[in-house]
Design a protein around this motif. Structure first.
Motif, short mmCIF file in Angstrom:
data_model
loop_
_atom_site.label_atom_id
_atom_site.label_comp_id
_atom_site.label_asym_id
_atom_site.label_seq_id
_atom_site.Cartn_x
_atom_site.Cartn_y
_atom_site.Cartn_z
N ILE A 155 0.86 -1.18 0.00
CA ILE A 155 0.00 0.00 0.00
C ILE A 155 0.90 1.23 0.00
CG2 ILE A 155 -1.86 1.22 1.18
CD1 ILE A 155 -2.59 -1.44 2.52
N LYS A 156 0.75 2.04 -1.04
CA LYS A 156 1.57 3.25 -1.17
C LYS A 156 0.77 4.47 -0.72
CE LYS A 156 4.61 1.60 -4.86
NZ LYS A 156 5.18 1.88 -6.21
N VAL A 157 1.34 5.17 0.25
CA VAL A 157 0.72 6.40 0.77
C VAL A 157 1.80 7.48 0.81
CG1 VAL A 157 -0.52 7.46 2.68
CG2 VAL A 157 -0.84 5.03 2.20
N GLY A 158 1.66 8.47 -0.05
CA GLY A 158 2.69 9.51 -0.13
C GLY A 158 4.02 8.89 -0.56
N GLN A 159 5.05 9.13 0.25
CA GLN A 159 6.37 8.60 -0.06
C GLN A 159 6.65 7.27 0.64
OE1 GLN A 159 8.39 10.19 -2.31
NE2 GLN A 159 6.60 11.53 -2.58
N LYS A 160 5.67 6.78 1.36
CA LYS A 160 5.85 5.55 2.12
C LYS A 160 5.12 4.38 1.50
CE LYS A 160 7.00 6.61 6.93
NZ LYS A 160 6.58 6.42 8.34
N SER A 161 5.68 3.19 1.71
CA SER A 161 5.03 1.95 1.27
C SER A 161 4.85 1.05 2.49
CB SER A 161 5.87 1.23 0.21
OG SER A 161 5.94 2.00 -0.97
N GLU A 192 -1.01 -4.18 -5.42
CA GLU A 192 -0.50 -2.87 -5.04
C GLU A 192 -1.67 -1.89 -4.98
OE1 GLU A 192 3.33 -1.23 -6.65
OE2 GLU A 192 1.97 0.27 -7.49
N VAL A 193 -1.74 -1.13 -3.90
CA VAL A 193 -2.81 -0.15 -3.71
C VAL A 193 -2.18 1.21 -3.49
CG1 VAL A 193 -4.78 0.53 -2.29
CG2 VAL A 193 -4.31 -1.90 -2.68
N VAL A 194 -2.69 2.21 -4.20
CA VAL A 194 -2.22 3.58 -4.02
C VAL A 194 -3.34 4.38 -3.38
CG1 VAL A 194 -1.40 5.68 -5.16
CG2 VAL A 194 -0.71 3.42 -6.03
N ILE A 195 -3.06 5.01 -2.26
CA ILE A 195 -4.04 5.81 -1.53
C ILE A 195 -3.56 7.25 -1.48
CG2 ILE A 195 -5.20 6.16 0.68
CD1 ILE A 195 -5.04 3.22 1.19
N GLU A 196 -4.45 8.14 -1.91
CA GLU A 196 -4.11 9.56 -1.95
C GLU A 196 -4.92 10.32 -0.90
OE1 GLU A 196 -4.95 10.63 -5.95
OE2 GLU A 196 -3.20 9.58 -6.78
N GLU A 199 -2.58 11.35 5.06
CA GLU A 199 -1.23 11.52 5.57
C GLU A 199 -0.62 10.18 5.94
OE1 GLU A 199 -1.19 14.26 8.80
OE2 GLU A 199 -2.14 15.88 7.67
N GLU A 200 0.68 10.07 5.77
CA GLU A 200 1.39 8.81 5.98
C GLU A 200 1.24 8.30 7.41
OE1 GLU A 200 5.32 9.87 4.92
OE2 GLU A 200 4.89 10.07 2.77
N ASP A 201 1.46 9.18 8.39
CA ASP A 201 1.39 8.75 9.78
C ASP A 201 -0.01 8.36 10.20
OD1 ASP A 201 0.58 11.34 9.53
OD2 ASP A 201 1.44 12.03 11.43
N VAL A 202 -1.01 9.02 9.59
CA VAL A 202 -2.41 8.69 9.90
C VAL A 202 -2.74 7.30 9.37
CG1 VAL A 202 -4.83 9.27 9.47
CG2 VAL A 202 -3.18 11.08 9.97
N PHE A 203 -2.31 7.01 8.15
CA PHE A 203 -2.59 5.69 7.59
C PHE A 203 -1.83 4.59 8.33
CE2 PHE A 203 -1.98 2.13 4.68
CZ PHE A 203 -3.30 1.88 4.33
N GLU A 204 -0.61 4.89 8.76
CA GLU A 204 0.16 3.91 9.53
C GLU A 204 -0.56 3.57 10.83
OE1 GLU A 204 4.73 3.16 11.15
OE2 GLU A 204 4.15 5.12 10.34
N GLU A 205 -1.13 4.59 11.47
CA GLU A 205 -1.88 4.36 12.70
C GLU A 205 -3.17 3.57 12.41
OE1 GLU A 205 -2.08 4.53 16.81
OE2 GLU A 205 -0.49 5.12 15.44
#
Length: 224
Positions: A155-161, A192-196, A199-205
């Motif tokens: 899952i790709k969110v911003g610059q993070k996977s 592979e999923v791309v989410i726009e 925010e990266e930290d929000v999705f990680e949480e």
């Protein structure tokens, strides 16, 4: 004549226990070994062991063994306790004194007594056990999340996977469930999923919550 054996003549050799949440019972089995020394000298006397206990949980049990080598009512002695213990396997006096049978060795007689007790689990015990199990489950799922073992989608969110497991995402989120249930979806084909717009930290949480059911940092987030 009745003799009480020394306190150091009896010792706990084994103890094992288990809790069965299906039947709601807690079980404890333990074995004590009682050594009667100078057996030939005291033969003919009634000998009582020191009191002993499992010392386990809330059983609050206390036991005493009585050895009556010349008493024809040995079976009855075991039945005197409130627990109504039945003992049909007592040894006759003639068998006991026969050297070839080996009951007495080096002028010592060892008696092993194994007792099994059961009691119903209290509601408090069930609650504590259930809470502990849920905590451990959360810890285990967090380890799985951090290790990325068995991950089959990126899952790709911003610059993070982020690497994750499709099955867990699908069970916990109807959006992911719909996405992975259709083979023609490009996300399912490429794994592979791309989410726009997240925010990266929000999705990680959010992923942390998906896996563990806990989200100490996330105050509000909703996927529809």
């Amino acid at each position: 004549m009745s003799i009480v054996a020394d306190s150091d003549s009896i010792k706990l050799t084994t103890i094992k226990s288990n809790q069965d949440t299906v039947t709601g019972m807690e079980n404890c089995e333990f074995t004590y070994e009682w050594t009667i020394k100078n057996c030939n000298e005291v033969y003919g006397d009634k000998i009582k062991s020191p009191s002993f206990s499992s010392h386990y949980s809330g059983f609050d049990d206390e036991w005493i063994l009585t050895f009556c080598p010349t008493d024809d009512q040995s079976e009855y002695i075991f039945r005197e306790r409130l627990e109504k213990i039945k003992w049909d396997g007592y040894i006759s006096t003639s068998d006991f004194v026969e050297p070839e049978n080996g009951y007495v060795q080096n002028n010592e007689l060892k008696i092993c007594c194994t007792i099994t007790m059961s009691k119903k689990l209290t509601n408090k015990s069930n609650v504590i056990s259930s809470i502990d199990a849920r905590k451990q489950l959360s810890v285990d799922w967090k380890k799985l999340f951090l290790s990325e073992k068995s991950a089959d989608v990126t899952i790709k969110v911003g610059q993070k996977s982020f690497r994750a497991i499709k099955g867990i995402l699908a069970v916990r989120s109807p959006v992911f469930a719909a996405m992975f249930s259709h083979e023609k979806f490009k996300e399912n084909e490429k794994n592979e999923v791309v989410i726009e717009d997240v925010e990266e930290d929000v999705f990680e949480e959010f992923l942390h919550f998906i896996y563990t059911g806990e989200s100490p940092k996330l105050t509000y987030y909703c996927v529809t």
